[in-house]
Structure formats: C-alpha cells, structure tokens
Write a protein that holds these residues in place. Structure first.
Motif, PDB file in Angstrom:
ATOM      1  N   GLU A  21     -19.505  -5.990   0.485  1.00  0.00           N
ATOM      2  CA  GLU A  21     -18.228  -6.503   1.001  1.00  0.00           C
ATOM      3  C   GLU A  21     -17.289  -6.533  -0.303  1.00  0.00           C
ATOM      4  OE1 GLU A  21     -19.202  -9.379   4.600  1.00  0.00           O
ATOM      5  OE2 GLU A  21     -18.932 -10.374   2.724  1.00  0.00           O
ATOM      6  N   ILE A  22     -15.964  -6.726  -0.071  1.00  0.00           N
ATOM      7  CA  ILE A  22     -14.928  -6.710  -1.018  1.00  0.00           C
ATOM      8  C   ILE A  22     -14.225  -8.390  -0.880  1.00  0.00           C
ATOM      9  CG2 ILE A  22     -12.735  -5.911  -1.778  1.00  0.00           C
ATOM     10  CD1 ILE A  22     -13.695  -3.267  -0.614  1.00  0.00           C
ATOM     11  N   LYS A  23     -14.401  -8.889  -2.096  1.00  0.00           N
ATOM     12  CA  LYS A  23     -13.482 -10.290  -2.212  1.00  0.00           C
ATOM     13  C   LYS A  23     -12.109  -9.853  -2.654  1.00  0.00           C
ATOM     14  CE  LYS A  23     -13.556 -14.747  -4.401  1.00  0.00           C
ATOM     15  NZ  LYS A  23     -14.463 -15.470  -5.592  1.00  0.00           N
ATOM     16  N   VAL A  24     -10.946 -10.422  -1.881  1.00  0.00           N
ATOM     17  CA  VAL A  24      -9.581 -10.304  -1.941  1.00  0.00           C
ATOM     18  C   VAL A  24      -8.939 -11.820  -2.217  1.00  0.00           C
ATOM     19  CG1 VAL A  24      -7.497  -9.483  -1.239  1.00  0.00           C
ATOM     20  CG2 VAL A  24      -9.411  -8.094  -0.731  1.00  0.00           C
ATOM     21  N   LEU A 168      -0.591  -0.865  -8.672  1.00  0.00           N
ATOM     22  CA  LEU A 168      -1.794  -1.217  -8.228  1.00  0.00           C
ATOM     23  C   LEU A 168      -2.874  -0.203  -8.708  1.00  0.00           C
ATOM     24  CD1 LEU A 168      -1.083  -2.266  -4.557  1.00  0.00           C
ATOM     25  CD2 LEU A 168      -1.801  -3.686  -6.710  1.00  0.00           C
ATOM     26  N   ASP A 169      -2.714   1.133  -8.891  1.00  0.00           N
ATOM     27  CA  ASP A 169      -3.574   2.023  -9.170  1.00  0.00           C
ATOM     28  C   ASP A 169      -3.999   1.767 -10.652  1.00  0.00           C
ATOM     29  OD1 ASP A 169      -3.977   3.484  -7.061  1.00  0.00           O
ATOM     30  OD2 ASP A 169      -2.504   5.136  -7.435  1.00  0.00           O
ATOM     31  N   GLU A 170      -3.069   1.244 -11.621  1.00  0.00           N
ATOM     32  CA  GLU A 170      -3.360   0.935 -13.097  1.00  0.00           C
ATOM     33  C   GLU A 170      -3.991  -0.376 -13.100  1.00  0.00           C
ATOM     34  OE1 GLU A 170       0.648   1.240 -14.788  1.00  0.00           O
ATOM     35  OE2 GLU A 170       0.631   3.175 -14.381  1.00  0.00           O
ATOM     36  N   GLU A 175      -9.491   1.379  -4.157  1.00  0.00           N
ATOM     37  CA  GLU A 175      -8.809   2.459  -3.849  1.00  0.00           C
ATOM     38  C   GLU A 175      -7.776   1.759  -2.984  1.00  0.00           C
ATOM     39  OE1 GLU A 175      -9.504   6.133  -0.685  1.00  0.00           O
ATOM     40  OE2 GLU A 175     -10.758   4.546  -0.507  1.00  0.00           O
ATOM     41  N   VAL A 176      -6.661   2.389  -3.589  1.00  0.00           N
ATOM     42  CA  VAL A 176      -5.282   2.055  -2.941  1.00  0.00           C
ATOM     43  C   VAL A 176      -4.660   3.058  -2.005  1.00  0.00           C
ATOM     44  CG1 VAL A 176      -2.845   1.225  -3.492  1.00  0.00           C
ATOM     45  CG2 VAL A 176      -4.629   0.572  -4.696  1.00  0.00           C
TER      46      VAL A 176
END
Length: 189
Positions: A21-24, A168-170, A175-176
């Motif tokens: 899972e990913i925590k946001v 955001l990429d930086e 993955e954006v």
C-alpha cells in the motif's frame, strides 16, 4: 482476512492476504473536507480505506492566490498582451485600458481572478493578468486607473499541469501520471 459472508476484492475467504500500500498525506481545508473524504471513499479500490484526520491549529503564513512581480524592462500593455497571447498559443486576448500604458509591475491571478483588481492596484501593479473578466469589473478597473489582460479562465490555468508534473517528479518518489484530458468548454469562433 476475509470472513464468511464477505465478497473480497482480492484474496479468498479465510486466507490472510497481504498487499503493498501507499501512504498519502495531505492538508485539506475544513470547508472541503467532507467532499475530499467522499471522493476518497468513492475511489478506493477495495473494502475499507484506512485514514486518519488530524486537526492542524497553526495558521501558517498566508501567501494569497496570486503573485505580484516587477518586470526587468518596461513594456507597453499591448506588447505584454501580445506576448501572453503568443506564449499561451491564443488567437484572441481581451485587454482593458490604454494599450500604450507602460507596464513595469504585474499581478497574476490564474482562473477567475478579476475580483482582485483593487488588491493588485494596492500592491502597485499596473496590470492584472487573469481570466473570466466581466463587463462591470472592467468598468470598475478603468475607474481606478487599472489595466487588465484577460486570458480566459482555461487559458490561464492549462499550463499548470505541466509545471505541477515537473515539480512532483523532482520532489516525490511516486509515479506521477499527468492527465491527457484537455477540456475547455468555451469555444471562440
């Protein structure tokens, strides 16, 4: 572990399932919290989403919606409008004020920012670059000696997704995915 009587999205009843899972984490203004929670719950791919809410009491420094900046060289209102029109790939642009006015300080509010004309004037800007200008707002701007370049709402915001993706990429290790949807409901013919 899905129990008897459930219909699991992944896994099988009675077997422990582990998934990555990913925590946001994000900050959400109170006035839109219910909408954000509703969208999160609606878009979660399975069972029950785990989330926590923490009330943040510190106010932080408010920067406002727009920006005011000095130009390196003066430019006429007409030249500035044409430059913006070129950079935003527009066929037409709306301008309020004397096209020969010298501009050295600009205010920018993307989207519908014409209600900030007085704020821009008070910050020393000679022009407000924004979108969604109404007739009476244009009259009010003229009355206080302010000029406006109206790019249109969409035109003043569409470049943001490129800038945000690069940012955001930086900054994040995720993955954006940039949307390819490009919807301007208004057509100029």
């Amino acid at each position: 572990m899905p129990q008897e009587g459930t219909n699991p999205f992944i896994g099988v009843i009675g077997a422990l399932e582990r998934v990555e899972e990913i925590k946001v984490e994000t900050v959400v203004p109170q006035k839109i919290l219910n909408n954000v929670l509703g969208e999160m719950l609606k878009s979660h791919p399975y069972e029950e989403v785990a989330y926590d809410l923490y009330k943040i009491e510190n106010k932080g420094k408010s920067f406002g919606l727009g920006r005011v900046a000095n130009l390196n060289e003066k430019i006429s209102l007409e030249e500035l409008a044409n430059l913006i029109k070129e950079k935003l790939k527009m066929k037409h642009i709306r301008v309020v004020g004397d096209l020969n006015t010298d501009i050295t300080r600009v205010a920018v509010v993307t989207g519908s920012g014409s209600s900030y004309v007085k704020d821009a004037k008070n910050k020393g800007a000679q022009v407000l670059i924004t979108g969604d200008l109404k007739y009476h707002e244009a009259q009010d701007a003229l009355d206080i000696g302010m000029t406006i370049i109206d790019c249109g709402h969409y035109e003043s915001e569409y470049i943001f997704k490129d800038i945000m993706k690069t940012f955001l990429d930086e900054k994040v290790d995720l993955e954006v995915i940039q949307s390819n949807v490009d919807l301007n409901p208004i057509k100029t013919i």
